[in-house]
Scaffold this active site. Sequence first.
Site, PDB file in Angstrom:
ATOM      1  CG  ASP A  11      47.219  43.588  16.996  1.00  0.00           C
ATOM      2  OD1 ASP A  11      46.240  43.178  16.340  1.00  0.00           O
ATOM      3  OD2 ASP A  11      48.391  43.554  16.573  1.00  0.00           O
ATOM      4  CG  HIS A  13      44.810  41.927  13.305  1.00  0.00           C
ATOM      5  ND1 HIS A  13      45.241  43.165  13.726  1.00  0.00           N
ATOM      6  CD2 HIS A  13      44.183  42.122  12.109  1.00  0.00           C
ATOM      7  CE1 HIS A  13      44.904  44.062  12.810  1.00  0.00           C
ATOM      8  NE2 HIS A  13      44.273  43.467  11.827  1.00  0.00           N
TER       9      HIS A  13
HETATM   10  C1  B12 Z   1      41.324  40.241   9.032  1.00  0.00           C
HETATM   11  C2  B12 Z   1      42.043  41.563   9.229  1.00  0.00           C
HETATM   12  C3  B12 Z   1      41.440  42.491  10.098  1.00  0.00           C
HETATM   13  C4  B12 Z   1      40.179  42.216  10.887  1.00  0.00           C
HETATM   14  C5  B12 Z   1      40.597  41.436  12.150  1.00  0.00           C
HETATM   15  C6  B12 Z   1      39.516  40.478  12.652  1.00  0.00           C
HETATM   16  C7  B12 Z   1      40.017  39.664  13.824  1.00  0.00           C
HETATM   17  N1  B12 Z   1      39.362  39.796  14.952  1.00  0.00           N
HETATM   18  O1  B12 Z   1      41.018  38.963  13.717  1.00  0.00           O
HETATM   19  C8  B12 Z   1      39.710  43.662  11.159  1.00  0.00           C
HETATM   20  C9  B12 Z   1      38.837  44.114   9.996  1.00  0.00           C
HETATM   21  C10 B12 Z   1      38.921  43.870  12.456  1.00  0.00           C
HETATM   22  C11 B12 Z   1      41.008  44.430  11.118  1.00  0.00           C
HETATM   23  C12 B12 Z   1      41.223  45.648  11.763  1.00  0.00           C
HETATM   24  C13 B12 Z   1      42.389  46.381  11.606  1.00  0.00           C
HETATM   25  N2  B12 Z   1      43.434  46.091  10.802  1.00  0.00           N
HETATM   26 CO1  B12 Z   1      43.662  44.390   9.900  1.00  0.00          CO
HETATM   27  N3  B12 Z   1      43.921  42.952   8.734  1.00  0.00           N
HETATM   28  C14 B12 Z   1      43.262  41.850   8.545  1.00  0.00           C
HETATM   29  C15 B12 Z   1      43.931  41.030   7.415  1.00  0.00           C
HETATM   30  C16 B12 Z   1      43.092  41.228   6.140  1.00  0.00           C
HETATM   31  C17 B12 Z   1      44.107  39.541   7.665  1.00  0.00           C
HETATM   32  C18 B12 Z   1      44.743  39.181   9.017  1.00  0.00           C
HETATM   33  C19 B12 Z   1      44.630  37.669   9.227  1.00  0.00           C
HETATM   34  O2  B12 Z   1      43.799  37.197   9.998  1.00  0.00           O
HETATM   35  N4  B12 Z   1      45.454  36.894   8.496  1.00  0.00           N
HETATM   36  C20 B12 Z   1      45.501  35.432   8.618  1.00  0.00           C
HETATM   37  C21 B12 Z   1      46.580  35.047   9.640  1.00  0.00           C
HETATM   38  C22 B12 Z   1      46.674  33.513   9.720  1.00  0.00           C
HETATM   39  O3  B12 Z   1      47.793  35.532   9.132  1.00  0.00           O
HETATM   40  P1  B12 Z   1      48.673  36.641   9.896  1.00  0.00           P
HETATM   41  O4  B12 Z   1      47.812  37.403  10.813  1.00  0.00           O
HETATM   42  O5  B12 Z   1      49.462  37.355   8.877  1.00  0.00           O
HETATM   43  O6  B12 Z   1      49.628  35.710  10.756  1.00  0.00           O
HETATM   44  C23 B12 Z   1      50.608  34.884  10.122  1.00  0.00           C
HETATM   45  C24 B12 Z   1      52.023  35.404  10.332  1.00  0.00           C
HETATM   46  O7  B12 Z   1      52.082  36.790  10.580  1.00  0.00           O
HETATM   47  C25 B12 Z   1      52.537  34.577  11.466  1.00  0.00           C
HETATM   48  N5  B12 Z   1      52.603  35.144  12.810  1.00  0.00           N
HETATM   49  C26 B12 Z   1      51.751  35.926  13.477  1.00  0.00           C
HETATM   50  N6  B12 Z   1      52.192  36.126  14.739  1.00  0.00           N
HETATM   51  C27 B12 Z   1      53.349  35.446  14.865  1.00  0.00           C
HETATM   52  C28 B12 Z   1      54.214  35.278  15.941  1.00  0.00           C
HETATM   53  C29 B12 Z   1      55.356  34.476  15.779  1.00  0.00           C
HETATM   54  C30 B12 Z   1      56.304  34.319  16.916  1.00  0.00           C
HETATM   55  C31 B12 Z   1      55.609  33.849  14.522  1.00  0.00           C
HETATM   56  C32 B12 Z   1      56.821  33.002  14.355  1.00  0.00           C
HETATM   57  C33 B12 Z   1      54.760  34.029  13.464  1.00  0.00           C
HETATM   58  C34 B12 Z   1      53.630  34.797  13.644  1.00  0.00           C
HETATM   59  O8  B12 Z   1      51.689  33.446  11.603  1.00  0.00           O
HETATM   60  C35 B12 Z   1      50.532  33.544  10.800  1.00  0.00           C
HETATM   61  C36 B12 Z   1      50.526  32.344   9.862  1.00  0.00           C
HETATM   62  O9  B12 Z   1      51.737  32.234   9.192  1.00  0.00           O
HETATM   63  C37 B12 Z   1      45.350  41.720   7.332  1.00  0.00           C
HETATM   64  C38 B12 Z   1      45.965  41.794   5.939  1.00  0.00           C
HETATM   65  C39 B12 Z   1      46.501  40.478   5.488  1.00  0.00           C
HETATM   66  N7  B12 Z   1      46.129  40.061   4.320  1.00  0.00           N
HETATM   67  O10 B12 Z   1      47.283  39.846   6.245  1.00  0.00           O
HETATM   68  C40 B12 Z   1      45.050  43.124   7.864  1.00  0.00           C
HETATM   69  C41 B12 Z   1      46.146  43.896   8.581  1.00  0.00           C
HETATM   70  C42 B12 Z   1      46.860  42.978   9.563  1.00  0.00           C
HETATM   71  N8  B12 Z   1      45.374  44.898   9.311  1.00  0.00           N
HETATM   72  C43 B12 Z   1      45.960  46.069   9.335  1.00  0.00           C
HETATM   73  C44 B12 Z   1      45.444  47.236   9.966  1.00  0.00           C
HETATM   74  C45 B12 Z   1      46.222  48.511   9.775  1.00  0.00           C
HETATM   75  C46 B12 Z   1      44.245  47.208  10.683  1.00  0.00           C
HETATM   76  C47 B12 Z   1      43.582  48.384  11.384  1.00  0.00           C
HETATM   77  C48 B12 Z   1      44.516  49.334  12.132  1.00  0.00           C
HETATM   78  C49 B12 Z   1      42.767  49.112  10.325  1.00  0.00           C
HETATM   79  C50 B12 Z   1      42.088  50.391  10.808  1.00  0.00           C
HETATM   80  N9  B12 Z   1      42.609  51.501  10.340  1.00  0.00           N
HETATM   81  O11 B12 Z   1      41.166  50.331  11.593  1.00  0.00           O
HETATM   82  C51 B12 Z   1      42.619  47.661  12.343  1.00  0.00           C
HETATM   83  C52 B12 Z   1      43.339  47.344  13.663  1.00  0.00           C
HETATM   84  C53 B12 Z   1      42.444  47.201  14.801  1.00  0.00           C
HETATM   85  C54 B12 Z   1      43.234  46.803  16.023  1.00  0.00           C
HETATM   86  N10 B12 Z   1      42.893  47.403  17.154  1.00  0.00           N
HETATM   87  O12 B12 Z   1      44.133  45.978  15.981  1.00  0.00           O
HETATM   88  C55 B12 Z   1      47.271  46.050   8.599  1.00  0.00           C
HETATM   89  C56 B12 Z   1      48.496  46.116   9.536  1.00  0.00           C
HETATM   90  C57 B12 Z   1      49.595  46.882   8.814  1.00  0.00           C
HETATM   91  C58 B12 Z   1      50.828  47.116   9.579  1.00  0.00           C
HETATM   92  N11 B12 Z   1      51.294  46.244  10.462  1.00  0.00           N
HETATM   93  O13 B12 Z   1      51.425  48.091   9.276  1.00  0.00           O
HETATM   94  C59 B12 Z   1      47.134  44.768   7.713  1.00  0.00           C
HETATM   95  C60 B12 Z   1      48.450  44.043   7.390  1.00  0.00           C
HETATM   96  C61 B12 Z   1      46.448  45.235   6.394  1.00  0.00           C
HETATM   97  C62 B12 Z   1      47.335  46.156   5.583  1.00  0.00           C
HETATM   98  N12 B12 Z   1      48.039  45.634   4.598  1.00  0.00           N
HETATM   99  O14 B12 Z   1      47.398  47.324   5.825  1.00  0.00           O
HETATM  100  N13 B12 Z   1      41.934  43.738  10.375  1.00  0.00           N
END
Ligand code: B12
Length: 137
Positions: A11, A13
Amino acid sequence: MKVVTGVVGNDIHVVANRLIDLSLQARGFEVFNLGVNTYLEEFFDAAVETGAEVLLISSLNGEAEGWGREVKLLKARYKNLDELIMMIGGNLTVGSGNAEDIVPKYKGYGFDLVCHQVDLNTGLDQLEEFIAQRKTQ
Ligand code: B12
């Protein structure tokens, strides 16, 4: 208090991982951040090496559901991890899913705190409450 953190499995992200590192530091934790692409063995090895009290795992692409099943089996191979607080958060399933189903599943895997799509600061508040409660026991 020492915390080992990272993103489990294949993963990449990274954004939440950086925020978790900074937020834990701001709350006074000593953070050992293994970053993205971290395997379960690496988490447990780091917990032993650092003497961490908390293991905080993130999963954003949902693959933790696969790794989670191995947690109990693997942890049992390590000595001195019985008191390790196990926390996981992020997107804990592939696709949609609701916390009512997901939280008990991960608790069954051996996690104390499970935060499916929970805001980071809310989750870290829960961690601090859990630590405070444990100290009174
Ligand atoms: C940017 C992004 C990418 C970038 C990542 C760049 C990088 N190096 O980080 C790229 C384009 C490379 C990418 C690739 C992929 N991605 Co992507 N990506 C995103 C996106 C648009 C934003 C993620 C992000 O950075 N958010 C900002 C951060 C701050 O927020 P967050 O990650 O949600 O974290 C928050 C909470 O979750 C929480 N949190 C996180 N961890 C923890 C742990 C604890 C203990 C706690 C309390 C809270 C917590 O804290 C954060 C702040 O509140 C999301 C969609 C979205 N809008 O969220 C999809 C998403 C995460 N990706 C997704 C997918 C499927 C993929 C791919 C598999 C796509 C593909 N088919 O290739 C690949 C995976 C590659 C891999 N090996 O992991 C899906 C996951 C779906 C799922 N879980 O079922 C999402 C949700 C998009 C979707 N709706 O389908 N991705």
